[in-house]
Scaffold this motif. Structure first.
Motif, PDB file in Angstrom:
ATOM      1  N   LYS A 357      13.759  55.812  51.994  1.00 26.75           N
ATOM      2  CA  LYS A 357      12.988  54.546  52.038  1.00 26.75           C
ATOM      3  C   LYS A 357      11.873  54.578  52.985  1.00 26.75           C
ATOM      4  O   LYS A 357      11.863  55.240  53.846  1.00 26.75           O
ATOM      5  N   LEU A 359       9.362  52.312  55.334  1.00 26.56           N
ATOM      6  CA  LEU A 359       8.777  51.021  55.564  1.00 26.56           C
ATOM      7  C   LEU A 359       7.315  51.045  56.039  1.00 26.56           C
ATOM      8  O   LEU A 359       6.838  51.765  56.916  1.00 26.56           O
ATOM      9  N   ASP A 536      12.238  54.159  48.080  1.00 29.05           N
ATOM     10  CA  ASP A 536      12.107  52.953  47.817  1.00 29.05           C
ATOM     11  C   ASP A 536      10.949  52.314  49.005  1.00 29.05           C
ATOM     12  O   ASP A 536      11.021  53.015  49.862  1.00 29.05           O
ATOM     13  N   TRP A 537      10.455  51.420  48.521  1.00 28.87           N
ATOM     14  CA  TRP A 537       9.234  50.641  49.497  1.00 28.87           C
ATOM     15  C   TRP A 537       9.492  49.490  50.060  1.00 28.87           C
ATOM     16  O   TRP A 537       9.912  48.597  49.300  1.00 28.87           O
ATOM     17  N   GLN A 538       9.406  49.071  51.279  1.00 25.95           N
ATOM     18  CA  GLN A 538       9.799  48.070  51.922  1.00 25.95           C
ATOM     19  C   GLN A 538       8.585  47.513  53.001  1.00 25.95           C
ATOM     20  O   GLN A 538       8.177  48.348  53.918  1.00 25.95           O
ATOM     21  N   GLU A 689      11.508  40.863  54.664  1.00 27.53           N
ATOM     22  CA  GLU A 689      11.523  42.052  53.779  1.00 27.53           C
ATOM     23  C   GLU A 689      10.862  41.590  52.415  1.00 27.53           C
ATOM     24  O   GLU A 689      10.915  40.537  51.850  1.00 27.53           O
ATOM     25  N   THR A 691      10.404  43.836  48.982  1.00 27.14           N
ATOM     26  CA  THR A 691      10.454  45.043  48.186  1.00 27.14           C
ATOM     27  C   THR A 691       9.470  45.058  47.207  1.00 27.14           C
ATOM     28  O   THR A 691       9.427  44.266  46.243  1.00 27.14           O
TER      29      THR A 691
END
Length: 701
Positions: A357, A359, A536-538, A689, A691
């Protein structure tokens, strides 16, 4: 003359014919009158050569457990394949079932997964196509053709399809000419110099012997191949210029790496073994009509034990599987596909966190704070990427070590190696590798071959293993050997993948790789989309609620609310850049005092320096700069100032108060703490958050 075993048909047509026969002639036990030696030809309603040739080809490519038709030389026994059908037993091999699914689906649906699956099927057919020399040596046409591609490389001015058509034509023409064919095979087996290798082109009225120079001229002339002998071979191997459906062309479309790796290893073993034994490759090329056909799928999986073929075989099998599953969906509906659910993660591992992930957000939004909050209580190893970071500083390398006055070299593991080893040694414990500022480094250079291991399977471990360099592998083997359980677990994982040794990098399911990324730094080393897709991108937004608790203390120029300041400045940054990437985050300056106060020194050296150097330095004359003040008071004209002007005597009160007023900000009367929160503030608590996918507009390029 060397004999050859090769289908005289396009692979898609061969698969479609096979699908038709499976539904019509092989689906159920035939009537008693057809349970005889020539029963298949009788039930097919043809005694001509076409059905007979197709039946032999379908047997030779591994779809059948035995032949359907007797040999031309006669024989009294019913062919094994037809005997099975006559006994009510399916004659399909594993490859035959997959060939049926793909052939049947391809008739009406040529979607990318099915077309790719057909390419993988074509690759397995291609590596079974071969010649048999007078000595009995068998050579796959794939290996011979890949060798010729190196001997007769494509001239830059010649289209690839033209080059391949004439090269394959020359190969087949030469092979079919008795002594010339044996001579070409000998050149291949003995690895003769390119200057000694000749191809022979034979037409109805002429023939040409060509070396590389003459071959290049022939490509320029592009003579007609209508009367070439033999004509069908190159057509069904490459295809026509407008329709490249030939066996090799279709196989190379998605599985070219498998073909080249297969050829390189078969060639090496043939030359090493004295040209007579080349296990396991000869298993693809030998079939005994009196015995059941060896399972091509199982033989192919065995190839993964060869290091150079491990990844190409894994990719081919994955492509074949996905194409076959898509065919099942198309033919029988989604409900017909039932895949095993992945096992649950051990209770000791976080069940709701992605393995990888990033951030991301503007500078100072609390990305590191969020990462620390999520990983609290777990084992964490940290690193920060920078422009000089590379594979050695991320994974490890040999470095000089002084012991008792003697200089020696030892492998010095870096953060990835340490986290990777810790994860394998503690499988029930989550191990986090946290990378700060991931886009400040060249990720392609830093990760190197590790990139392919980032793709995780349904169990959480690497879908594709990466080959470790010798230094890392030696160190890892030594360290892992100190823990018998960890070593046994690693060896079992490699065994299940068809691999051997400890020179493979497979990320275990308890290794989590998380990173932070400032969108303001995205232009340092842009990430390619393939790399982005593996994370995954947040998005971590600016939290004004948090910023409103901070005061900017400018001494004689007054006290100001940090939240109101960044809200106003960020509006102007967006108006100028039409982007949020360089906006100020709520934790751009993160004072640790209670109450939280940003000093004049920090405000100038951190906040204003960033705004000047990153955004407004070149806007002084444009009229869009916020670096303005009124030297003669409120009624005077605004003039620009530079960052250096802030450090002149009296500048704090003379410039800063006017600067803040120009932003429509008034000083607070409070001695400490911020002003009341504004209506635009976000809800209280941790950063929100959001996503998103890497391709969305909020994702850094």
């Amino acid at each position: 003359m060397p004999q050859d075993v090769i289908p005289y048909n396009y692979p898609d047509k061969l698969a479609e014919t096979w699908a038709d026969w499976s539904d019509e002639h092989l689906a159920e036990q035939p009537e008693p009158q057809f349970r005889v030696r020539t029963g298949f030809q009788d039930i097919a309603g043809s005694s001509g050569s076409s059905d007979r040739s197709r039946a032999l080809e379908i047997y030779n490519v591994g779809f059948l457990r035995g032949p359907l038709v007797p040999p031309q030389s006669g024989g009294r026994n019913t062919p094994l394949g037809w005997q099975l059908v006559s006994d009510g037993i399916h004659a399909h091999t594993s490859l035959g079932y997959l060939g049926y699914l793909l052939g049947e689906a391809y008739k009406s649906n040529q979607s990318p997964p099915i077309a790719a699956g057909l390419s993988a099927l074509s690759a397995l057919i291609a590596v079974q196509s071969h010649i048999i020399l007078a000595s009995g040596v068998r050579i796959s046409y794939v290996s011979l053709f890949e060798w010729l591609k190196n001997i007769f490389p494509r001239p830059l001015s010649i289209p690839t399809v033209t080059w391949l058509r004439y090269l394959s034509t020359g190969m087949f023409c030469t092979i079919k000419q008795d002594a010339l064919g044996e001579e070409l095979a000998a050149s291949f087996l003995l690895n003769r110099p390119a200057s000694d290798v000749k191809l022979h082109f034979i037409w109805d009225t002429e023939s040409r012997e060509v070396d590389y120079a003459a071959f290049c001229q022939l490509l320029q002339d592009e003579p007609s191949l209508v009367t070439i002998k033999p004509r069908k071979h190159s057509l069904f191997w490459i295809g026509s210029p407008s329709d490249q459906r030939g066996l090799y062309s279709q196989a190379a479309r998605n599985c070219g790496d498998f073909l080249s790796s297969f050829a390189a290893e078969e060639t090496r073993l043939l030359r090493l073994s004295g040209h007579h034994r080349n296990e396991p490759f000869e298993r693809f090329l030998t079939k005994d009509a009196s015995q059941e056909t060896q399972d091509i799928i199982s033989i192919t999986k065995r190839l993964s034990e060869i290091p150079s073929l491990a990844r190409p075989v894994q990719k081919l099998m994955k492509t074949l599987r996905e194409g076959s599953l898509e065919a099942v969906r198309q033919l029988y509906g989604e409900d017909a596909v039932v895949e095993a659910s992945p096992p649950p993660r051990p209770p000791s591992l976080p069940t709701d966190l992605p393995y990888q992930k990033i951030l991301f957000g503007p500078p100072g939004t609390g990305k590191s704070h969020e990462a620390e909050k999520v990983t609290k209580g777990y084992s964490v190893k940290r690193t920060t990427f920078h422009p000089d970071a590379d594979y050695a500083s991320f994974v490890g390398s040999y470095k000089p070590v002084s012991k008792t006055g003697t200089i020696s070299y030892e492998f010095r593991p870096q953060v990835f190696a340490e986290a990777y080893l810790a994860a394998w040694k503690n499988p029930a414990k989550a191990q986090f590798l946290l990378i700060e500022e991931i886009n400040r480094g060249n990720c392609a250079q830093i990760f190197g071959d590790l990139f392919q291991s980032l793709d995780r399977n349904e169990h959480g471990s690497s879908r594709y293993e990466a080959r470790a360099d010798a230094d890392f592998a030696t160190w890892f083997n030594t360290e892992l050997a100190t823990d018998a359980d960890a070593l046994a677990a690693y060896e079992q994982e490699m065994k299940e993948r068809g691999l051997s040794g400890v020179d493979w990098i497979v990320l275990p399911a308890n290794l989590y790789i998380w990173a932070t990324m400032n969108t303001s730094d995205q232009s340092l080393y842009p990430m390619d989309s393939a790399f982005k897709r593996r994370w995954d991108w947040q998005y971590i937004p600016i939290n004004l609620e948090d910023a409103n608790d901070v005061t900017i203390d400018l001494g004689g120029a007054g006290k100001y609310n940090w939240g109101k300041f960044i809200e106003e400045v960020n509006k102007r940054i967006y108006q100028l850049l039409e982007s949020e990437d360089k906006q100020l985050g709520n934790r751009f300056v993160d004072p640790k005092t209670i109450p939280r106060v940003i000093t004049t020194s920090d405000f100038k050296s951190k906040v204003l320096f960033y705004l000047w150097s990153e955004i407004y330095k070149l806007e002084t004359e444009s009229g869009k700069s916020i670096f303005l003040y009124r030297p003669e008071g409120d009624g005077s004209e605004s003039i620009p100032f530079t960052f250096a002007d802030l450090y002149k005597p009296g500048a704090d009160e003379r410039i800063l108060r006017s600067f803040m007023k120009g932003l429509d900000l008034e000083p607070s009367d409070e001695e400490s703490g911020g002003l009341a929160t504004t209506e635009s503030s976000t809800a209280a608590g941790s950063p929100e958050e959001a996503t998103v996918s890497p391709e969305s507009s909020a994702t850094p390029a």
